[in-house]
Write an enzyme that holds these catalytic residues in place. Structure first.
Site, PDB file in Angstrom:
ATOM      1  N   GLU A  12       0.802  -1.226   0.000  1.00 58.26           N
ATOM      2  CA  GLU A  12       0.000   0.000   0.000  1.00 58.26           C
ATOM      3  C   GLU A  12       0.832   1.273   0.000  1.00 58.26           C
ATOM      4  OE1 GLU A  12      -2.924  -0.139   3.117  1.00 58.26           O
ATOM      5  OE2 GLU A  12      -4.066  -1.714   2.137  1.00 58.26           O
ATOM      6  N   GLU A  35      -5.294  -8.534   0.660  1.00 54.77           N
ATOM      7  CA  GLU A  35      -6.037  -8.226   1.890  1.00 54.77           C
ATOM      8  C   GLU A  35      -7.505  -8.010   1.566  1.00 54.77           C
ATOM      9  OE1 GLU A  35      -4.570  -4.956   4.334  1.00 54.77           O
ATOM     10  OE2 GLU A  35      -2.497  -5.590   3.978  1.00 54.77           O
TER      11      GLU A  35
HETATM   12  C1  BG6 Z   1      -4.406  -2.010   5.386  1.00 54.81           C
HETATM   13  C2  BG6 Z   1      -3.047  -2.356   5.920  1.00 54.81           C
HETATM   14  O1  BG6 Z   1      -4.371  -0.657   5.077  1.00 54.81           O
HETATM   15  O2  BG6 Z   1      -5.519  -2.119   6.186  1.00 54.81           O
HETATM   16  C3  BG6 Z   1      -3.071  -3.132   7.216  1.00 54.81           C
HETATM   17  O3  BG6 Z   1      -2.238  -2.977   4.971  1.00 54.81           O
HETATM   18  C4  BG6 Z   1      -4.150  -2.576   8.119  1.00 54.81           C
HETATM   19  O4  BG6 Z   1      -1.783  -3.118   7.789  1.00 54.81           O
HETATM   20  C5  BG6 Z   1      -5.480  -2.806   7.428  1.00 54.81           C
HETATM   21  O5  BG6 Z   1      -4.155  -3.103   9.410  1.00 54.81           O
HETATM   22  C6  BG6 Z   1      -6.671  -2.389   8.264  1.00 54.81           C
HETATM   23  O6  BG6 Z   1      -6.582  -1.048   8.619  1.00 54.81           O
HETATM   24  P1  BG6 Z   1      -6.983  -0.576  10.052  1.00 54.81           P
HETATM   25  O7  BG6 Z   1      -6.711   0.871  10.102  1.00 54.81           O
HETATM   26  O8  BG6 Z   1      -8.416  -0.891  10.243  1.00 54.81           O
HETATM   27  O9  BG6 Z   1      -6.107  -1.374  10.995  1.00 54.81           O
END
Ligand code: BG6
Length: 476
Positions: A168, A377
């Site tokens: 990201e 993800e």
């Molecule tokens: C993504 C990242 O942006 O989203 C992760 O790659 C992150 O590291 C995930 O934890 C969820 O985001 P958040 O802010 O809800 O923890």
């Protein structure tokens, strides 16, 4: 009734994590500080001052975590390497105990038939490089990063087939240099575009190095794609949505997949005195790099409307530029404004729940770039509460199953998808939201006191995913 294509037989049903969010042990076995080890200590930066000093103690419990992966039937596990475990000062002599930790983890995964997917960089830059030359703000990061990546390629070649160059880039640059919510905590639009250009050069150089060395396997970046919609068919709103897609999506994906910045975005930067310095050879470097796949992190979509030049919504304190999860109205006058989409539900953190968005994302990528995608993800952050040693997270099952179904629709539409990694495997530290916002298949007894027992409890979603994997996605 449409007959959908099945998932490929070798589909990577996986789950993901990142070093800082799970490992703990920030100064063990020779590791030195990353920028995150220090940033979290600045008062007010994280939820109740939580940090990753212990996190979920994966550094000491990785065998237990892998044993639970095996029981789950995971085909792949995406994790990241902490650069400052390998090179405590960012460069110089390799720290062998740090390298050994990941080598042992990889062996443990392979012994359990789990494909390792290694993220080279998930935001934890060695503090030493920040101190020496301001990290990403200097082109000096290019050789240092390539040296670090090459060390990993050589150490793990033959054992690791899938590599993620940068996680990201769009998020860590915008949070770091526009919103000031990630290190180095600056608000400087012009510098943001310069830093981002350096990151593009790093990405291209690392991909080229991987291919030059003939490392068996595949490499690509992971992009946080939030597909942009128009709020309605008013042509002004449609244009705003196209603007948003150009400057927050194509601006990265075109560079990754075609080696060029999109024209409308470049015009906008030049007109607004935001254009970054390009040196001789930069364009050639970007064009020469060919990722084998594009990693996509998908959480939500974004609806857009026209934002008048006079009196329009400005970049907010906490939010700007289409960064996911910021909530509320935000935008750039004369370009776009993000608005709330009445057609979708929201999470407790105001993230829009839009399973069809992942299908739309995959179709756009397929049409524009013709590149295979690995979902690196996708997941739901929620408050989970154990009841008598069980966690009934039916809301997570609903979220994940609707998204997997939508991926299957996209595959049936012609997209090539090689894997799906949920965020996240265990509960972990959310960078800014502490431990209250949970994503895992496995509940971990840890909270803002950072004194939890660290006991692992598989949630209902764990057993749901076990069956999804067993049936190769036929039972969702
Ligand atoms: C993504 C990242 O942006 O989203 C992760 O790659 C992150 O590291 C995930 O934890 C969820 O985001 P958040 O802010 O809800 O923890």
């Amino acid at each position: 009734h449409r007959v959908l294509k099945g998932f490929p037989a070798d589909f990577l049903w996986g789950s993901a994590s990142a070093a800082y969010q799970i490992e703990g042990a920030p100064f063990e076995d020779g590791k030195k500080a990353s920028v995150w080890d220090n940033f979290v200590r600045i008062p007010g930066k994280t939820f109740k001052g939580t940090n990753g000093d212990v996190a979920v103690d994966h550094y000491h419990r990785y065998k237990e975590d892998v044993a639970l992966m095996k029981e789950l039937g995971l085909k792949s596990y995406r994790f990241s390497v902490a650069w400052s475990r390998i090179f405590p000062d960012g460069k110089g002599k390799v720290n062998e105990p740090g390298l050994k930790f990941y080598s042992d983890l990889i062996d443990e995964l392979i012994a359990n038939n789990i494909e390792p997917v290694v993220t080279i960089y998930h935001w934890d830059l060695p503090q030493a490089l920040e101190d020496e030359y301001h990290g990403w703000e200097s082109r000096q990061i290019i050789p240092d990063f390539v040296n670090y990546a090459e060390t990993l390629f050589n150490a793990f070649k033959g054992r690791v087939k899938y590599w993620i160059s940068l996680n990201e880039q769009n998020v860590f640059t915008q949070h770091g240099w526009v919103l000031a919510t990630h290190p180095p905590g600056k608000k400087d639009m012009k510098l943001f575009y310069q830093v981002n250009h350096h990151a593009n050069l790093v990405n291209a150089a690392v991909i080229n190095k991987f291919h030059e060395l003939n490392i068996p396997g595949e490499i690509g970046p992971s992009f946080a794609y939030t597909p942009n919609y128009s709020i309605d068919s008013n042509p002004k709103n449609v244009l705003a949505a196209e603007n948003a897609e150009e400057i927050f999506a194509n601006f990265w994906m075109d560079v990754y997949c075609q080696g060029v910045y999109p024209i409308v975005a470049l015009t906008y930067l030049k007109e607004n005195n935001l254009m970054f310095d390009m040196e001789e050879g930069d364009e050639e470097l970007l064009k020469s790099a060919h990722p084998n796949f594009l990693g996509i992190n998908y959480y939500q979509s974004s609806a857009n409307a026209w934002n008048p030049i006079n009196g329009g919504v400005q970049i907010g304190e906490m939010n700007t530029t289409g960064v996911k999860g910021s909530g509320g109205e935000q935008g750039i006058p004369g370009v776009y404004k993000k608005v709330s989409n009445p057609a979708v539900d929201r999470t407790n953190w105001d993230w829009e729940i839009d399973p069809m968005g992942i299908r739309i994302a995959l179709r756009r990528i397929t049409s524009r770039y013709r590149i295979p995608v690995m979902i690196t993800e996708n997941g739901l952050g929620e408050y989970d509460k154990p009841e008598e040693s069980q966690v009934h997270d039916d809301y997570r099952i609903a979220y994940l199953s609707s998204h997997v179904k939508s991926i299957q629709e996209a595959i049936s539409d012609g997209a090539s998808v090689i894997g799906y990694h949920t965020w996240s495997y265990t509960d972990l530290l959310s960078w800014l939201n502490g431990y209250q916002k949970r994503y895992g298949f496995i509940y971990v007894d840890q909270d803002e006191t950072m004194e939890g027992s660290l006991k692992r409890i598989p949630k209902d979603s764990y057993y749901w995913y076990q069956n999804v994997i067993k049936t190769n996605g036929q039972e969702l």
